[in-house]
Design a protein around this motif. Structure first.
Motif, PDB file in Angstrom:
ATOM      1  N   THR A  71       0.805  13.135  -3.639  1.00  0.00           N
ATOM      2  CA  THR A  71       1.432  11.804  -3.686  1.00  0.00           C
ATOM      3  C   THR A  71       1.198  10.809  -2.662  1.00  0.00           C
ATOM      4  OG1 THR A  71       3.094  12.998  -5.240  1.00  0.00           O
ATOM      5  CG2 THR A  71       3.513  10.526  -4.539  1.00  0.00           C
ATOM      6  N   LEU A  72       1.485  11.582  -1.589  1.00  0.00           N
ATOM      7  CA  LEU A  72       1.220  10.729  -0.123  1.00  0.00           C
ATOM      8  C   LEU A  72      -0.177  10.085  -0.029  1.00  0.00           C
ATOM      9  CD1 LEU A  72       2.971  10.362   2.474  1.00  0.00           C
ATOM     10  CD2 LEU A  72       1.670  12.247   3.468  1.00  0.00           C
ATOM     11  N   THR A  73      -1.113  11.000  -0.431  1.00  0.00           N
ATOM     12  CA  THR A  73      -2.503  10.513  -0.098  1.00  0.00           C
ATOM     13  C   THR A  73      -2.867   9.338  -0.975  1.00  0.00           C
ATOM     14  OG1 THR A  73      -3.125  12.628   0.372  1.00  0.00           O
ATOM     15  CG2 THR A  73      -5.034  11.235  -0.085  1.00  0.00           C
ATOM     16  N   VAL A  74      -2.432   9.559  -2.309  1.00  0.00           N
ATOM     17  CA  VAL A  74      -2.757   8.331  -3.294  1.00  0.00           C
ATOM     18  C   VAL A  74      -1.871   7.214  -2.739  1.00  0.00           C
ATOM     19  CG1 VAL A  74      -2.024   7.505  -5.720  1.00  0.00           C
ATOM     20  CG2 VAL A  74      -2.921   9.960  -5.263  1.00  0.00           C
ATOM     21  N   VAL A  75      -0.525   7.279  -2.425  1.00  0.00           N
ATOM     22  CA  VAL A  75      -0.040   6.039  -1.975  1.00  0.00           C
ATOM     23  C   VAL A  75      -0.262   5.393  -0.896  1.00  0.00           C
ATOM     24  CG1 VAL A  75       2.423   4.944  -1.325  1.00  0.00           C
ATOM     25  CG2 VAL A  75       2.144   6.729  -3.243  1.00  0.00           C
ATOM     26  N   ILE A  76      -0.748   6.286   0.166  1.00  0.00           N
ATOM     27  CA  ILE A  76      -1.310   5.554   1.505  1.00  0.00           C
ATOM     28  C   ILE A  76      -2.553   4.940   1.161  1.00  0.00           C
ATOM     29  CG2 ILE A  76      -2.553   6.428   3.601  1.00  0.00           C
ATOM     30  CD1 ILE A  76      -0.027   8.465   4.148  1.00  0.00           C
ATOM     31  N   ARG A  77      -3.562   5.482   0.208  1.00  0.00           N
ATOM     32  CA  ARG A  77      -4.821   4.869  -0.225  1.00  0.00           C
ATOM     33  C   ARG A  77      -4.358   3.448  -0.746  1.00  0.00           C
ATOM     34  NH1 ARG A  77      -9.041   5.362  -4.012  1.00  0.00           N
ATOM     35  NH2 ARG A  77      -7.468   5.613  -5.626  1.00  0.00           N
ATOM     36  N   GLY A  78      -3.486   3.461  -1.858  1.00  0.00           N
ATOM     37  CA  GLY A  78      -3.119   2.208  -2.436  1.00  0.00           C
ATOM     38  C   GLY A  78      -2.548   1.383  -1.572  1.00  0.00           C
ATOM     39  N   MET A  79      -2.009   1.709  -0.593  1.00  0.00           N
ATOM     40  CA  MET A  79      -1.435   0.747   0.444  1.00  0.00           C
ATOM     41  C   MET A  79      -2.412  -0.029   1.265  1.00  0.00           C
ATOM     42  SD  MET A  79       2.322   2.556   1.599  1.00  0.00           S
ATOM     43  CE  MET A  79       2.302   1.625   3.181  1.00  0.00           C
ATOM     44  N   ALA A  80      -3.466   0.922   1.651  1.00  0.00           N
ATOM     45  CA  ALA A  80      -4.576   0.417   2.630  1.00  0.00           C
ATOM     46  C   ALA A  80      -5.175  -0.735   1.738  1.00  0.00           C
ATOM     47  CB  ALA A  80      -5.491   1.641   2.924  1.00  0.00           C
ATOM     48  N   LEU A  81      -5.367  -0.243   0.217  1.00  0.00           N
ATOM     49  CA  LEU A  81      -6.123  -1.282  -0.551  1.00  0.00           C
ATOM     50  C   LEU A  81      -5.359  -2.326  -1.040  1.00  0.00           C
ATOM     51  CD1 LEU A  81      -7.955   1.306  -2.980  1.00  0.00           C
ATOM     52  CD2 LEU A  81      -8.928  -0.050  -0.829  1.00  0.00           C
ATOM     53  N   GLY A  82      -4.072  -2.561  -0.379  1.00  0.00           N
ATOM     54  CA  GLY A  82      -3.209  -3.572  -0.824  1.00  0.00           C
ATOM     55  C   GLY A  82      -2.883  -3.729  -2.065  1.00  0.00           C
ATOM     56  N   GLN A  83      -2.703  -2.520  -2.886  1.00  0.00           N
ATOM     57  CA  GLN A  83      -2.008  -2.583  -4.099  1.00  0.00           C
ATOM     58  C   GLN A  83      -0.786  -2.288  -4.258  1.00  0.00           C
ATOM     59  OE1 GLN A  83      -4.561   0.763  -5.520  1.00  0.00           O
ATOM     60  NE2 GLN A  83      -6.167  -0.660  -6.162  1.00  0.00           N
ATOM     61  N   ILE A  84       0.140  -1.918  -3.253  1.00  0.00           N
ATOM     62  CA  ILE A  84       1.277  -1.386  -3.309  1.00  0.00           C
ATOM     63  C   ILE A  84       2.348  -2.273  -2.808  1.00  0.00           C
ATOM     64  CG2 ILE A  84       2.932   0.672  -3.317  1.00  0.00           C
ATOM     65  CD1 ILE A  84       0.549   2.447  -3.543  1.00  0.00           C
ATOM     66  N   GLY A  85       3.386  -2.496  -3.469  1.00  0.00           N
ATOM     67  CA  GLY A  85       4.312  -3.613  -2.889  1.00  0.00           C
ATOM     68  C   GLY A  85       5.721  -3.362  -3.506  1.00  0.00           C
ATOM     69  N   ARG A  86       6.556  -4.269  -3.304  1.00  0.00           N
ATOM     70  CA  ARG A  86       7.828  -4.074  -3.893  1.00  0.00           C
ATOM     71  C   ARG A  86       7.790  -4.246  -5.509  1.00  0.00           C
ATOM     72  NH1 ARG A  86      11.445  -8.436  -2.651  1.00  0.00           N
ATOM     73  NH2 ARG A  86       9.636  -9.095  -1.208  1.00  0.00           N
ATOM     74  N   SER A 133     -13.783  11.860   1.437  1.00  0.00           N
ATOM     75  CA  SER A 133     -12.966  12.932   2.331  1.00  0.00           C
ATOM     76  C   SER A 133     -11.526  13.078   2.292  1.00  0.00           C
ATOM     77  CB  SER A 133     -13.314  12.744   3.742  1.00  0.00           C
ATOM     78  OG  SER A 133     -14.901  12.711   3.808  1.00  0.00           O
ATOM     79  N   LEU A 134     -10.840  11.787   2.307  1.00  0.00           N
ATOM     80  CA  LEU A 134      -9.398  11.563   2.317  1.00  0.00           C
ATOM     81  C   LEU A 134      -8.733  12.144   0.920  1.00  0.00           C
ATOM     82  CD1 LEU A 134      -6.655  10.248   3.396  1.00  0.00           C
ATOM     83  CD2 LEU A 134      -7.287   8.364   2.059  1.00  0.00           C
ATOM     84  N   MET A 135      -9.300  11.631  -0.189  1.00  0.00           N
ATOM     85  CA  MET A 135      -9.125  11.950  -1.475  1.00  0.00           C
ATOM     86  C   MET A 135      -9.177  13.432  -1.653  1.00  0.00           C
ATOM     87  SD  MET A 135      -7.265   9.229  -2.511  1.00  0.00           S
ATOM     88  CE  MET A 135      -7.209   8.923  -4.246  1.00  0.00           C
ATOM     89  N   SER A 136     -10.332  13.773  -1.618  1.00  0.00           N
ATOM     90  CA  SER A 136     -10.951  15.073  -1.943  1.00  0.00           C
ATOM     91  C   SER A 136      -9.998  16.303  -1.064  1.00  0.00           C
ATOM     92  CB  SER A 136     -12.226  15.556  -1.691  1.00  0.00           C
ATOM     93  OG  SER A 136     -13.170  14.755  -2.312  1.00  0.00           O
ATOM     94  N   MET A 137      -9.402  15.813  -0.031  1.00  0.00           N
ATOM     95  CA  MET A 137      -8.816  16.912   0.840  1.00  0.00           C
ATOM     96  C   MET A 137      -7.349  17.255   0.100  1.00  0.00           C
ATOM     97  SD  MET A 137      -9.871  16.480   4.709  1.00  0.00           S
ATOM     98  CE  MET A 137      -9.058  17.892   5.422  1.00  0.00           C
ATOM     99  N   ALA A 138      -6.989  16.341  -0.679  1.00  0.00           N
ATOM    100  CA  ALA A 138      -5.710  16.491  -1.489  1.00  0.00           C
ATOM    101  C   ALA A 138      -6.156  16.786  -2.878  1.00  0.00           C
ATOM    102  CB  ALA A 138      -4.970  15.328  -1.355  1.00  0.00           C
ATOM    103  N   GLY A 139      -7.203  17.148  -3.259  1.00  0.00           N
ATOM    104  CA  GLY A 139      -7.744  17.563  -4.664  1.00  0.00           C
ATOM    105  C   GLY A 139      -7.593  16.362  -5.521  1.00  0.00           C
ATOM    106  N   LEU A 140      -7.933  15.323  -5.058  1.00  0.00           N
ATOM    107  CA  LEU A 140      -8.038  13.787  -5.773  1.00  0.00           C
ATOM    108  C   LEU A 140      -9.158  13.156  -5.805  1.00  0.00           C
ATOM    109  CD1 LEU A 140      -4.731  12.381  -4.120  1.00  0.00           C
ATOM    110  CD2 LEU A 140      -4.852  13.184  -6.524  1.00  0.00           C
ATOM    111  N   ASP A 141      -9.809  12.495  -6.882  1.00  0.00           N
ATOM    112  CA  ASP A 141     -10.799  11.871  -7.115  1.00  0.00           C
ATOM    113  C   ASP A 141     -11.025  10.426  -6.429  1.00  0.00           C
ATOM    114  OD1 ASP A 141     -13.508  12.159  -9.047  1.00  0.00           O
ATOM    115  OD2 ASP A 141     -12.853  10.225  -8.724  1.00  0.00           O
ATOM    116  N   GLU A 142     -12.153  10.135  -5.554  1.00  0.00           N
ATOM    117  CA  GLU A 142     -11.997   8.759  -4.952  1.00  0.00           C
ATOM    118  C   GLU A 142     -11.995   7.620  -5.799  1.00  0.00           C
ATOM    119  OE1 GLU A 142     -14.542  10.932  -4.732  1.00  0.00           O
ATOM    120  OE2 GLU A 142     -16.538  10.065  -4.727  1.00  0.00           O
ATOM    121  N   GLU A 143     -12.274   7.909  -7.050  1.00  0.00           N
ATOM    122  CA  GLU A 143     -12.045   6.726  -8.006  1.00  0.00           C
ATOM    123  C   GLU A 143     -10.864   6.599  -8.684  1.00  0.00           C
ATOM    124  OE1 GLU A 143     -14.017   4.263  -8.676  1.00  0.00           O
ATOM    125  OE2 GLU A 143     -16.109   4.852  -8.141  1.00  0.00           O
TER     126      GLU A 143
END
Lengths: 454, 454
Positions: free
Chosen positions: A339-354, B266-276
């Motif tokens: 979950t943390l990885t998905v959310v951190i990536r989403g925040m870096a892409l500017g997708q997540i907010g209030r 690399s980021l996503m795979s290390m948590a078993g997630l797909d980069e897409e």
């Protein structure tokens, strides 16, 4: 004849091997020849791919004329290693002819006294340009920009522009448009080269220029600049100061570096590393940096252990608990870090907010619940078969559901919370999360066990 | 007047808030107006930042003329969600006017029957172009390329080139050079627009063209293409087939997407997630994907527990062991994942190979040894004070040194080993590493304890 570009990539390791062999056998002349036959960017890549001992020797073998170009292609960390070994005259010599943005980058890593000497050695115009770039923070549009712009006035005809351009020996790199400015130097619009080439030479600049693209303020953060370039497929964009005066332009090659570093940031920070980390940093630099991160993790591990300590009596009664308890903590950690990885990536892409975090937290809650129940049930069957004790099956299943739920919700909420208190979620998120999943996991599992076995 | 670009970024969350409010209150007309006032890339970003329920409503409110442009800006996963809901006529309609590379990307995700119908609806020239792109794998230069190239012959003068260009309404996006080809269409060289503009109109193309840049073979992997662009600061590059015939060109905007995905991998795979991975994927898609990863981790956790199981007797004697044992495993996991991350990043950057892996492993060995001893000593003092037992202090210190050493060396060797047997190190590395650090950690700690307390 098939083209040879593909070899370029594979070359590095082969070249490295060859160069290392030559270094080992002490035939420096051969290395020198191999090395200086390469492009600066390739030499830089070779240096970055070499352990410190060969790296130092390689540097001494580089043609002095190439040194400046190689230096500006190196990553921050490696660049600094070489700069530290130079005296001021050498720095002055090596930085001659660098692009203003690269030069400013290099200077920013040096002591003030050296910066002053380098600036004093430059001609007035160049000095002014570099000082302008230096006046902005390295992580802003101003710190990223080049000052070598070609500007034209809106009134002139394209024919005049053609004649003006022919007076140049070449255009600055990555020039895809000329910048149209007013008499005061204010940004008016862009004249794309493709427009210039496809329009009638008798048209005026004003008639064919594009005004849709706003200029980038010099104080904009570099990650925001990158996101604009990425979204709009720009190749270069003008930079303006607070008064709208054009002060430079940003080109896609510098933006690509920002994108790469930005994307590396999450990956490296989650392991407590810096995105500029030199892969071949020597032991005396690597060990202390990593020690701090290990120290922080030792503290959180001791915290988790002190939870187990509370339940010593229960473990003493049912030793199987000690066997199973790491499973509860581990599964919570894995679920949470997904979950943390998905959310951190989403925040870096500017997708997540209030506006959408509530939906995200509730999705994570249900995903955590579904997967928690699935694997809790599986684990209950395994534990039942292993220890032939239905109570322990029930306890581990319940603790797993509790911990996976907690992990999923914490993994979604932590990054948002950390960001709101100005802490980098990529850096602090994984430690904070592991602490939560360990503590909750041990507490749930051993707490339930104490209730049922006491 | 200060420019307004900065607002563009902050807008998304504000827009999302506004649009969500309007959606909640059912005033779709207002949303439609807000939405269609945006650029396609911004609409795509809004869609990607919206949970599925609003996403579906938003899609229906987009101006049909914009749908195709929005679709090609969406990430793979989200694109597919919308494509699945369309019938063939809709797909034909929406894909009209797309760039060949984007169209080929979209088509590749559709069933064969739909692809055939879309192709049948196109005119012969366009169909041939798309078929050419489709004939290459999506992850190669051929799959990435655009077919809208402007080519010139070496013999003509620049003046002729100028007149030829003026016959175009516009040049294809990101055109920074024209491709010089022989009569048979073979790649000969590049004519950069900046050379064209700064040279005498009477020169011939042959006199001013650049021949230094080799063309990219259509079969080259996209990550290698990206690395070439990054190293050489290219904006576009010609693509040739096996016979050296120019078949298209690759532009930096497509390369930036590859760089972003590659870095995310690399980021996503290390948590078993797909980069897409779609950040807002619905529960029924998220839960099964994550379940598999959790299942694999459950297996490895059970494996680690079975090591503890061997030592039940010892734990029964000294219950303090159960309290301290997670610390040993946890510290090994953290140290190992630091090494693993550095090595995986270095491999992605093409820095690590046979010529330098030995140096890297030995550095990691010493860093692991130094930090292992540092924190082992600290932990020995803490444990001594906590349990007032010098034996347990010695045991945990020794186990920590063993585990941190193992973790560091395994973290460096695992990715190389995995790659050599064609397994993605980013995906399998972290599971394999945790298994090693858990098993070795528990074995060292409890094994030593059994020896000293038995």
């Amino acid at each position: 004849m098939p083209p040879a570009t593909e070899e370029l990539i594979a070359l590095t390791q082969a070249q490295l091997g060859e160069i290392n062999e030559a270094l080992d056998s002490g035939t420096f002349q051969q290395v020198r020849r191999l090395l200086n036959g390469l492009q600066p960017v390739e030499i830089a890549h070779l240096l970055e791919s070499s352990p410190p001992p060969s790296r130092r020797i390689l540097w001494t073998l580089i043609d002095p004329e190439l040194e400046g170009e190689v230096l500006q292609e190196l990553s921050e960390d490696v660049q600094l290693q070489f700069l530290r070994g130079m005296n001021t005259e050498k720095v002055v010599e090596i930085t001659e002819g660098m692009d203003t943005d690269d030069l400013a980058d290099v200077l920013q890593r040096l002591p003030d006294a050296v910066i002053q000497e380098v600036l004093a050695a430059m001609d007035a115009q160049d000095r002014q340009r570099v000082e302008q770039v230096l006046s902005y923070d390295e992580d802003t549009a101003g710190g990223l920009m080049d000052t070598d712009t070609i500007t034209v006035r809106p009134r002139v005809t394209l024919d005049v522009v053609f004649r003006y351009l022919r007076r140049h020996d070449e255009l600055p790199g990555s020039t895809d448009s000329l910048i149209v400015v007013s008499g005061k130097g204010e940004y008016v619009g862009l004249l794309p080269l493709s427009k210039l080439l496809t329009s009638s030479p008798n048209s005026t600049v004003r008639e064919v220029m594009s005004t849709g693209l706003e200029a980038i303020p010099a104080t904009m953060r570099d990650t925001e600049v990158a996101s604009l370039f990425e979204r709009h497929d720009w190749i270069s964009a003008p930079v303006v100061d607070d008064d709208g005066i054009v002060v430079g332009r940003i080109t896609i090659d510098d933006v690509v570096d920002v994108i790469r570093e930005d994307a590396d940031h999450s990956l490296m920070s989650m392991a407590g590393l810096d995105e500029e980390e030199d892969t071949f940093a020597p032991i005396h630099r690597t060990a202390p940096r990593r020690a701090i991160w290990l120290g922080i993790n030792l503290l959180t591990a001791i915290l988790a252990s002190s939870v187990i300590n509370i339940f010593q009596g229960t473990i003493d009664k049912v030793v199987a608990l000690a066997v199973l308890m790491p499973i509860v903590a581990s599964m919570g950690g894995v679920a949470g870090s997904q979950t943390l990885t998905v959310v951190i990536r989403g925040m870096a892409l500017g997708q997540i907010g209030r506006s959408n975090i509530n939906w995200l937290v509730s999705r994570e809650f249900f995903v955590g619940l579904i997967n928690g129940m699935l694997w809790a049930l599986t684990m209950a069957l395994v534990a039942g078969w292993w220890f032939e004790d239905p109570i322990i099956s029930f306890i581990i299943a319940a603790a797993m559901v509790i911990n996976l739920l907690t992990a999923s919700v914490a993994g979604a909420l932590l990054p948002i919370t950390l960001r709101s208190i100005k802490i980098d979620p990529a850096l602090a998120g994984s430690v904070a999360l592991t602490t939560i999943t360990d503590v909750v996991g041990f507490f749930a599992f051993l707490g339930l066990a104490t209730y049922f076995y006491a």
